[in-house]
Scaffold this motif. Structure first.
Motif, mmCIF file in Angstrom:
data_model
loop_
_atom_site.group_PDB
_atom_site.id
_atom_site.type_symbol
_atom_site.label_atom_id
_atom_site.label_comp_id
_atom_site.label_asym_id
_atom_site.label_seq_id
_atom_site.Cartn_x
_atom_site.Cartn_y
_atom_site.Cartn_z
ATOM 1 N N CYS A 102 0.877 -1.074 -0.136
ATOM 2 C CA CYS A 102 0.135 0.198 -0.077
ATOM 3 C C CYS A 102 0.903 1.337 -0.050
ATOM 4 O O CYS A 102 0.570 2.124 -0.802
ATOM 5 C CB CYS A 102 -0.818 -0.079 1.062
ATOM 6 S SG CYS A 102 -2.412 -1.100 1.131
ATOM 7 N N PHE A 103 1.760 1.295 0.744
ATOM 8 C CA PHE A 103 2.873 2.305 0.844
ATOM 9 C C PHE A 103 3.403 2.672 -0.389
ATOM 10 O O PHE A 103 3.783 3.720 -0.816
ATOM 11 C CB PHE A 103 3.817 2.445 2.081
ATOM 12 C CG PHE A 103 2.970 2.756 3.277
ATOM 13 C CD1 PHE A 103 2.815 4.067 3.411
ATOM 14 C CD2 PHE A 103 2.805 1.767 4.310
ATOM 15 C CE1 PHE A 103 2.102 4.602 4.851
ATOM 16 C CE2 PHE A 103 1.917 2.215 5.521
ATOM 17 C CZ PHE A 103 1.698 3.644 5.800
ATOM 18 N N ARG A 104 3.954 1.551 -0.915
ATOM 19 C CA ARG A 104 4.663 1.543 -2.332
ATOM 20 C C ARG A 104 3.661 2.028 -3.279
ATOM 21 O O ARG A 104 4.193 2.959 -4.068
ATOM 22 C CB ARG A 104 5.348 0.067 -2.619
ATOM 23 C CG ARG A 104 6.073 0.235 -4.008
ATOM 24 C CD ARG A 104 6.845 -1.021 -4.109
ATOM 25 N NE ARG A 104 7.811 -1.088 -3.135
ATOM 26 C CZ ARG A 104 8.975 -0.620 -3.388
ATOM 27 N NH1 ARG A 104 9.107 -0.006 -4.702
ATOM 28 N NH2 ARG A 104 9.959 -0.621 -2.583
ATOM 29 N N LYS A 105 2.582 1.564 -3.472
ATOM 30 C CA LYS A 105 1.576 2.165 -4.465
ATOM 31 C C LYS A 105 1.118 3.634 -4.136
ATOM 32 O O LYS A 105 1.224 4.477 -4.968
ATOM 33 C CB LYS A 105 0.516 1.134 -4.429
ATOM 34 C CG LYS A 105 -0.844 1.898 -5.125
ATOM 35 C CD LYS A 105 -0.571 1.565 -6.730
ATOM 36 C CE LYS A 105 -1.611 1.983 -7.621
ATOM 37 N NZ LYS A 105 -1.192 2.033 -9.198
ATOM 38 N N LEU A 106 1.109 4.041 -2.679
ATOM 39 C CA LEU A 106 1.040 5.459 -2.464
ATOM 40 C C LEU A 106 2.305 6.029 -3.074
ATOM 41 O O LEU A 106 1.903 7.685 -3.707
ATOM 42 C CB LEU A 106 0.891 5.692 -0.822
ATOM 43 C CG LEU A 106 0.601 6.928 -0.545
ATOM 44 C CD1 LEU A 106 -0.660 7.773 -0.956
ATOM 45 C CD2 LEU A 106 0.614 7.137 1.113
ATOM 46 N N ALA A 107 3.527 6.031 -2.822
ATOM 47 C CA ALA A 107 4.496 6.536 -3.317
ATOM 48 C C ALA A 107 4.809 6.708 -4.621
ATOM 49 O O ALA A 107 4.799 7.875 -5.309
ATOM 50 C CB ALA A 107 5.939 5.669 -2.765
ATOM 51 N N CYS A 169 9.560 5.335 6.211
ATOM 52 C CA CYS A 169 10.923 5.055 5.644
ATOM 53 C C CYS A 169 10.961 4.498 4.203
ATOM 54 O O CYS A 169 11.393 4.750 3.431
ATOM 55 C CB CYS A 169 11.888 4.703 6.511
ATOM 56 S SG CYS A 169 12.261 5.626 8.024
ATOM 57 N N CYS A 170 10.314 3.302 4.402
ATOM 58 C CA CYS A 170 10.249 2.545 3.366
ATOM 59 C C CYS A 170 9.191 3.286 1.980
ATOM 60 O O CYS A 170 9.682 3.112 0.716
ATOM 61 C CB CYS A 170 9.191 0.963 3.516
ATOM 62 S SG CYS A 170 10.172 0.161 4.534
ATOM 63 N N MET A 171 8.303 3.850 2.489
ATOM 64 C CA MET A 171 7.582 4.857 1.676
ATOM 65 C C MET A 171 8.377 5.814 1.046
ATOM 66 O O MET A 171 8.513 5.996 -0.474
ATOM 67 C CB MET A 171 6.421 5.327 2.107
ATOM 68 C CG MET A 171 5.423 6.078 1.090
ATOM 69 S SD MET A 171 3.828 6.998 1.631
ATOM 70 C CE MET A 171 4.817 8.271 2.753
ATOM 71 N N ASP A 172 9.295 6.405 1.759
ATOM 72 C CA ASP A 172 10.221 7.449 1.115
ATOM 73 C C ASP A 172 11.084 6.862 -0.010
ATOM 74 O O ASP A 172 11.571 7.479 -0.938
ATOM 75 C CB ASP A 172 11.053 8.288 2.188
ATOM 76 C CG ASP A 172 10.053 9.506 2.875
ATOM 77 O OD1 ASP A 172 8.840 9.606 2.241
ATOM 78 O OD2 ASP A 172 10.474 10.166 3.773
ATOM 79 N N LEU A 173 11.790 5.946 0.593
ATOM 80 C CA LEU A 173 12.344 4.927 -0.382
ATOM 81 C C LEU A 173 11.894 4.769 -1.663
ATOM 82 O O LEU A 173 12.409 4.754 -2.770
ATOM 83 C CB LEU A 173 12.918 3.535 0.316
ATOM 84 C CG LEU A 173 14.043 2.831 -0.587
ATOM 85 C CD1 LEU A 173 15.230 3.403 -1.111
ATOM 86 C CD2 LEU A 173 14.353 1.499 -0.044
ATOM 87 N N ALA A 174 10.510 4.043 -1.769
ATOM 88 C CA ALA A 174 9.874 3.969 -2.728
ATOM 89 C C ALA A 174 9.583 5.155 -3.675
ATOM 90 O O ALA A 174 9.628 5.249 -4.759
ATOM 91 C CB ALA A 174 8.662 3.395 -2.536
ATOM 92 N N LEU A 175 9.328 6.174 -2.967
ATOM 93 C CA LEU A 175 9.186 7.635 -3.627
ATOM 94 C C LEU A 175 10.525 8.018 -4.333
ATOM 95 O O LEU A 175 10.492 8.487 -5.611
ATOM 96 C CB LEU A 175 8.695 8.475 -2.577
ATOM 97 C CG LEU A 175 8.458 10.005 -3.086
ATOM 98 C CD1 LEU A 175 7.259 10.254 -4.014
ATOM 99 C CD2 LEU A 175 8.214 11.047 -2.035
#
Length: 219
Positions: A102-107, A169-175
């Motif tokens: 979900c967070f990767r998709k959001l990024a 933090c994982c989301m920012d990396l994906a972003l």
């Protein structure tokens, strides 16, 4: 806040600490003018001053300026409380193996305005300058270090939340990966006590570590 003083706070946020001379050079101002603004910031308890380690051969010990905790209020963290509530709710509702997705998709959706506008064959350094502008518009205080193939973000929009919810933090990396179009490693995090979050672009780091090819040296 007066523009010069805001810029001083940004420089100290990025660099951690700086002398009057360094600030004067960055601001393209006379040191005496910089001291005027520093005195105001000191009086407002937004910065602190300390002596540099080691002895100078002549003159007084060099003074270094850094931010106080009160200065945090001048940097964007508008999403912190909202984010904490949203992440907590997600963890209660979704199974653990779905949260990262979900967070990767959001990024990816956050990065979409830039990724759709950038050509696929654009040089990396040109692309990363656009990434820096994109992130700075969102309060990250980003810098691209081309020689190290590393992107630094000096302000975390999720201050006080990311340490508890590392999914951010994982989301920012994906972003960063979505924005740059490259695989990246996060090598430092504010949530771990680092001065900034740092993301190394893998392909560029490998290319620059091997040095220029022979053909590049032929004029």
């Amino acid at each position: 806040m007066q523009t010069v003083r805001s810029r001083i706070l940004e420089i100290l946020k990025q660099d951690g600490q700086a002398s009057v001379g360094a600030l004067a050079e960055r601001l393209e101002m006379a040191p005496i003018s910089v001291r005027y603004h520093l005195d105001i910031l000191l009086a407002d308890n937004l910065i602190a001053v300390s002596k540099a380690k080691g002895r100078r051969s002549v003159g007084r010990p060099q003074q270094l300026y850094s931010l106080t905790a009160d200065a945090d209020a001048y940097f964007p963290d508008n999403f912190a409380l909202l984010t904490a509530g949203v992440v907590s709710q997600m963890k209660q509702i979704l199974p653990a193996d779905k949260i990262d997705g979900c967070f990767r998709k959001l990024a990816q959706e956050m990065a979409q305005p830039l990724t759709e506008a950038c050509p696929g064959d654009e040089p990396l350094d040109d692309r990363m300058q656009k990434v820096v502008s994109f992130l700075n518009e969102r309060g990250y205080l980003a810098q691209w270090n081309a020689s190290e193939a590393t992107l630094h973000t000096h302000n975390c929009p999720y201050t006080g939340v990311a340490a508890e919810h590392r999914e951010l933090c994982c989301m920012d990396l994906a972003l960063v990966e979505s924005l740059s179009g490259q695989s990246c490693d996060q090598v430092q995090a504010i949530a771990d006590g680092g001065h900034c979050c740092s993301f190394r672009v893998q392909a560029a780091a490998e290319e620059r570590s091997t040095g220029p090819k022979m053909v590049d040296l032929i004029v």
